[in-house]
Design a protein around this motif. Structure first.
Motif: not given
Length: 266
Positions: A116-132
């Protein structure tokens, strides 16, 4: 309407408008996963998007068909009933979605494979923190390495439980995900994914011991051949201490590539 299990409807209209406006969707095909009651769907349509909405709950599909009958008839909205971890995605350019918490990992990996070109996605905060979480730093895991290998992630918005109905027990993050080519050459992306999975399955072991524990993914002779071609100081590290470059080197060795020497660790 009551929410199905694991689904929290976004009811904060200001947040809806922000999420729909983080990327320009006008004239684009936008994949929305879990449209729920359609508030984000409406905001995307109002901005000129053609929306492909994947919804697993039959009752919600029926409700959306009623609410958006005109848009469906005009071809502005395509409803796809089914599980977003399994159903075939129609063609799309951009993703904007409030993902179900329990399927966040599976859906994210599916999207990265789909392209995909770009995504704007909502996650549980702790999950998103693991992503970064940065490789070599506390909190890093399989998710961190795989996402950062193929995309950049930028937090955009934090939402409290009050933004949803029913209220979840956790805070949420909205992030922008922008795909990119891997920062280091990969001989085989499938082998790379298996190496990362195996190493983090045995994250408390050294790399040497973790690789030797991965006989479900690799033949013992391939493991020993790879180990023989890797620096001893790297083999003594734990997986969470590896850089992206070192993950790439291990995977390339497992693929039989014998180039791409690493500089000494500083």
């Amino acid at each position: 309407m009551s929410a199905p299990r694991d689904q929290h409807f976004l009811v904060d209209q200001r947040a809806v408008e922000k999420i729909a406006g983080f990327v320009d969707v006008s004239g684009r095909r936008v994949l929305e996963i879990g449209p729920g009651e359609g508030v984000l769907t409406r905001a995307l349509l109002d901005r000129g998007a053609t929306v492909v909405a994947v919804e697993v709950d039959p009752a919600l599909v029926e409700e959306l068909e009623f609410l958006f009958a005109d848009e469906i008839a005009e071809g502005c909205l395509q409803l796809v009933p089914g599980d977003a971890t399994k159903v075939d995605f129609p063609p799309f350019d951009i993703v904007v979605a409030n993902l179900p918490y329990s399927a966040s990992s599976k859906i994210t990996f599916r999207l990265l494979e789909s392209g995909f070109e770009v995504a704007v996605l909502m996650y549980q905060k702790e999950f998103a923190r693991r992503m970064i979480a940065r490789p070599g730093k506390p909190g890093v895991g399989r998710l961190s390495v795989m996402v950062q290998t193929y995309a950049s992630v930028k937090p955009l918005l934090e939402l409290s439980p009050n933004s949803f109905r029913p209220k979840p027990q956790v805070r949420s993050w909205v992030v922008r995900i922008t795909p990119h080519e891997p920062p280091y050459p990969l001989a085989d992306r499938g082998v790379y994914a298996d190496v990362v999975r195996v190493l983090f399955s045995y994250r408390r072991k050294t790399v040497r011991k973790a690789l030797r524990s991965g006989k479900d993914a690799f033949a013992p002779e391939a493991i020993e051949r790879a180990i023989a071609g890797l620096p001893d100081d790297l083999l003594q590290l734990r997986p969470e201490d590896l850089s992206l470059e070192e993950f790439a080197l291990i995977a390339n060795r497992m693929s039989g590539c014998l180039h791409d020497e690493l500089p000494a660790r500083g």
